[in-house]
Motif scaffolding. Sequence first.
Motif, PDB file in Angstrom:
ATOM      1  N   LEU A  44      47.719  72.960  54.497  1.00 56.75           N
ATOM      2  CA  LEU A  44      46.838  72.587  55.609  1.00 56.75           C
ATOM      3  C   LEU A  44      47.275  73.178  56.936  1.00 56.75           C
ATOM      4  CD1 LEU A  44      46.016  68.839  54.865  1.00 56.75           C
ATOM      5  CD2 LEU A  44      44.481  70.788  54.708  1.00 56.75           C
ATOM      6  N   SER A  45      48.573  73.285  57.169  1.00 56.81           N
ATOM      7  CA  SER A  45      49.015  73.806  58.462  1.00 56.81           C
ATOM      8  C   SER A  45      48.670  75.284  58.613  1.00 56.81           C
ATOM      9  CB  SER A  45      50.501  73.563  58.671  1.00 56.81           C
ATOM     10  OG  SER A  45      51.253  74.209  57.680  1.00 56.81           O
ATOM     11  N   ASP A  46      48.838  76.074  57.549  1.00 58.78           N
ATOM     12  CA  ASP A  46      48.463  77.490  57.621  1.00 58.78           C
ATOM     13  C   ASP A  46      46.960  77.653  57.820  1.00 58.78           C
ATOM     14  OD1 ASP A  46      51.103  78.222  57.244  1.00 58.78           O
ATOM     15  OD2 ASP A  46      50.888  78.385  55.071  1.00 58.78           O
ATOM     16  N   THR A  47      46.184  76.834  57.123  1.00 59.73           N
ATOM     17  CA  THR A  47      44.736  76.860  57.274  1.00 59.73           C
ATOM     18  C   THR A  47      44.344  76.477  58.691  1.00 59.73           C
ATOM     19  OG1 THR A  47      44.492  76.249  54.960  1.00 59.73           O
ATOM     20  CG2 THR A  47      42.577  75.914  56.373  1.00 59.73           C
ATOM     21  N   THR A  48      45.020  75.496  59.235  1.00 61.31           N
ATOM     22  CA  THR A  48      44.737  75.054  60.596  1.00 61.31           C
ATOM     23  C   THR A  48      44.980  76.172  61.592  1.00 61.31           C
ATOM     24  OG1 THR A  48      45.333  72.800  60.016  1.00 61.31           O
ATOM     25  CG2 THR A  48      45.326  73.347  62.348  1.00 61.31           C
ATOM     26  N   VAL A  49      46.124  76.823  61.480  1.00 57.86           N
ATOM     27  CA  VAL A  49      46.445  77.914  62.399  1.00 57.86           C
ATOM     28  C   VAL A  49      45.384  79.003  62.318  1.00 57.86           C
ATOM     29  CG1 VAL A  49      48.082  79.763  62.904  1.00 57.86           C
ATOM     30  CG2 VAL A  49      48.926  77.468  62.424  1.00 57.86           C
ATOM     31  N   LYS A  50      45.040  79.404  61.115  1.00 53.77           N
ATOM     32  CA  LYS A  50      44.075  80.499  60.946  1.00 53.77           C
ATOM     33  C   LYS A  50      42.688  80.123  61.476  1.00 53.77           C
ATOM     34  CE  LYS A  50      42.123  83.559  57.490  1.00 53.77           C
ATOM     35  NZ  LYS A  50      42.058  83.956  56.112  1.00 53.77           N
ATOM     36  N   THR A  70      39.082  66.745  62.555  1.00 55.24           N
ATOM     37  CA  THR A  70      39.071  66.547  61.107  1.00 55.24           C
ATOM     38  C   THR A  70      40.444  66.793  60.497  1.00 55.24           C
ATOM     39  OG1 THR A  70      36.760  67.244  61.046  1.00 55.24           O
ATOM     40  CG2 THR A  70      37.946  67.261  58.966  1.00 55.24           C
ATOM     41  N   ILE A  71      41.091  67.870  60.892  1.00 55.64           N
ATOM     42  CA  ILE A  71      42.378  68.217  60.280  1.00 55.64           C
ATOM     43  C   ILE A  71      43.463  67.226  60.701  1.00 55.64           C
ATOM     44  CG2 ILE A  71      43.385  69.854  61.951  1.00 55.64           C
ATOM     45  CD1 ILE A  71      43.176  70.425  58.185  1.00 55.64           C
ATOM     46  N   LEU A  72      43.422  66.762  61.953  1.00 57.81           N
ATOM     47  CA  LEU A  72      44.407  65.772  62.379  1.00 57.81           C
ATOM     48  C   LEU A  72      44.175  64.440  61.667  1.00 57.81           C
ATOM     49  CD1 LEU A  72      44.867  66.527  66.178  1.00 57.81           C
ATOM     50  CD2 LEU A  72      46.382  67.114  64.284  1.00 57.81           C
ATOM     51  N   THR A  73      42.914  64.118  61.409  1.00 57.69           N
ATOM     52  CA  THR A  73      42.615  62.921  60.618  1.00 57.69           C
ATOM     53  C   THR A  73      43.147  63.076  59.194  1.00 57.69           C
ATOM     54  OG1 THR A  73      40.645  62.493  61.941  1.00 57.69           O
ATOM     55  CG2 THR A  73      40.770  61.406  59.797  1.00 57.69           C
ATOM     56  N   ALA A  74      42.984  64.274  58.630  1.00 54.77           N
ATOM     57  CA  ALA A  74      43.504  64.536  57.283  1.00 54.77           C
ATOM     58  C   ALA A  74      45.024  64.400  57.248  1.00 54.77           C
ATOM     59  CB  ALA A  74      43.087  65.924  56.816  1.00 54.77           C
ATOM     60  N   PHE A  75      45.698  64.941  58.260  1.00 53.47           N
ATOM     61  CA  PHE A  75      47.148  64.795  58.333  1.00 53.47           C
ATOM     62  C   PHE A  75      47.550  63.329  58.495  1.00 53.47           C
ATOM     63  CE2 PHE A  75      47.536  69.408  59.221  1.00 53.47           C
ATOM     64  CZ  PHE A  75      48.619  69.687  58.411  1.00 53.47           C
ATOM     65  N   LEU A  76      46.799  62.581  59.286  1.00 52.43           N
ATOM     66  CA  LEU A  76      47.091  61.162  59.470  1.00 52.43           C
ATOM     67  C   LEU A  76      46.930  60.393  58.159  1.00 52.43           C
ATOM     68  CD1 LEU A  76      47.775  58.815  61.391  1.00 52.43           C
ATOM     69  CD2 LEU A  76      45.321  58.595  61.814  1.00 52.43           C
ATOM     70  N   LEU A 123      55.152  65.155  58.670  1.00 49.83           N
ATOM     71  CA  LEU A 123      53.868  65.686  58.257  1.00 49.83           C
ATOM     72  C   LEU A 123      52.873  65.656  59.419  1.00 49.83           C
ATOM     73  CD1 LEU A 123      52.278  66.799  55.850  1.00 49.83           C
ATOM     74  CD2 LEU A 123      51.683  64.471  55.257  1.00 49.83           C
ATOM     75  N   LEU A 124      52.839  64.549  60.143  1.00 47.10           N
ATOM     76  CA  LEU A 124      51.987  64.458  61.337  1.00 47.10           C
ATOM     77  C   LEU A 124      52.384  65.499  62.372  1.00 47.10           C
ATOM     78  CD1 LEU A 124      51.393  60.714  62.233  1.00 47.10           C
ATOM     79  CD2 LEU A 124      49.685  62.482  61.862  1.00 47.10           C
ATOM     80  N   GLU A 125      53.673  65.644  62.573  1.00 44.28           N
ATOM     81  CA  GLU A 125      54.160  66.634  63.536  1.00 44.28           C
ATOM     82  C   GLU A 125      53.779  68.047  63.112  1.00 44.28           C
ATOM     83  OE1 GLU A 125      57.286  69.447  65.017  1.00 44.28           O
ATOM     84  OE2 GLU A 125      57.387  68.550  63.038  1.00 44.28           O
ATOM     85  N   THR A 126      53.797  68.316  61.818  1.00 47.35           N
ATOM     86  CA  THR A 126      53.398  69.622  61.308  1.00 47.35           C
ATOM     87  C   THR A 126      51.940  69.914  61.631  1.00 47.35           C
ATOM     88  OG1 THR A 126      54.998  69.473  59.507  1.00 47.35           O
ATOM     89  CG2 THR A 126      53.188  71.004  59.199  1.00 47.35           C
ATOM     90  N   GLY A 127      51.094  68.923  61.447  1.00 44.28           N
ATOM     91  CA  GLY A 127      49.673  69.106  61.757  1.00 44.28           C
ATOM     92  C   GLY A 127      49.428  69.354  63.224  1.00 44.28           C
ATOM     93  N   MET A 128      50.086  68.569  64.064  1.00 41.54           N
ATOM     94  CA  MET A 128      49.893  68.740  65.502  1.00 41.54           C
ATOM     95  C   MET A 128      50.444  70.073  65.991  1.00 41.54           C
ATOM     96  SD  MET A 128      50.661  64.975  66.954  1.00 41.54           S
ATOM     97  CE  MET A 128      49.925  63.551  66.198  1.00 41.54           C
ATOM     98  N   VAL A 132      48.629  73.421  67.998  1.00 39.97           N
ATOM     99  CA  VAL A 132      49.190  74.008  69.216  1.00 39.97           C
ATOM    100  C   VAL A 132      49.567  75.465  68.980  1.00 39.97           C
ATOM    101  CG1 VAL A 132      51.140  73.880  70.821  1.00 39.97           C
ATOM    102  CG2 VAL A 132      49.966  71.803  70.111  1.00 39.97           C
ATOM    103  N   LYS A 133      50.168  75.739  67.843  1.00 41.83           N
ATOM    104  CA  LYS A 133      50.574  77.104  67.507  1.00 41.83           C
ATOM    105  C   LYS A 133      49.365  78.032  67.453  1.00 41.83           C
ATOM    106  CE  LYS A 133      52.985  79.670  63.896  1.00 41.83           C
ATOM    107  NZ  LYS A 133      53.616  79.553  62.573  1.00 41.83           N
ATOM    108  N   ALA A 134      48.280  77.564  66.892  1.00 45.12           N
ATOM    109  CA  ALA A 134      47.079  78.390  66.788  1.00 45.12           C
ATOM    110  C   ALA A 134      46.543  78.762  68.160  1.00 45.12           C
ATOM    111  CB  ALA A 134      46.001  77.650  65.997  1.00 45.12           C
ATOM    112  N   VAL A 135      46.486  77.806  69.037  1.00 45.29           N
ATOM    113  CA  VAL A 135      45.957  78.074  70.379  1.00 45.29           C
ATOM    114  C   VAL A 135      46.905  78.982  71.145  1.00 45.29           C
ATOM    115  CG1 VAL A 135      45.339  77.000  72.575  1.00 45.29           C
ATOM    116  CG2 VAL A 135      44.634  75.939  70.434  1.00 45.29           C
TER     117      VAL A 135
END
Length: 161
Positions: A44-50, A70-76, A123-128, A132-135
């Motif tokens: 999910l984190s790689d997908t989020t970044v992309k 949606t992705i932060l909800t999924a991570f939560l 896991l939550l920190e990874t999603g967040m 941030v990394k993507a932006v």
Amino acid sequence: MLVPPAFMLILSPLYIAHMGSETFGFWMLFYTFIGLLGVVNFGLSDTTVKFVAAKHQKADAHSTQLFVKTILTAFLVLSCIVATGFFFASDLLVRKVFHFEREFVEMAGQLMPLGGMWVALKLLETGMSAVVKAVQLFEKAGKISLSANLSTLVFALVSQW
């Protein structure tokens, strides 16, 4: 990538001498839980970044916001599932899977849910951090703005002293 394992290999005898082998074993068990993030993350984190980077680059704010929510909800949700799973499975894990010695069963049973919480928080920190990394990775203006805000904040803190 090889530095942390090399340090661990070199420092393990010192840790064992300082903490004792039982406490060191518990500590390593929790690091193993952190290693589970690679499995629980499901990419999910790689997908989020992309995805966030692509949408952010196209200035598609609505799609970006919807995806981020949606992705932060999924991570939560994943974090809650992991923490709940460790909480309810801790007794089974301690007594049947890991085979702790009798005098450490109670301590391990108390520490196991904490390990689950640790994994859930990571896991939550990874999603967040993926958002941030993507932006930050794909927007130079964002980097400049972030640097300006950070330098302003540092200047304000330093000037208070």
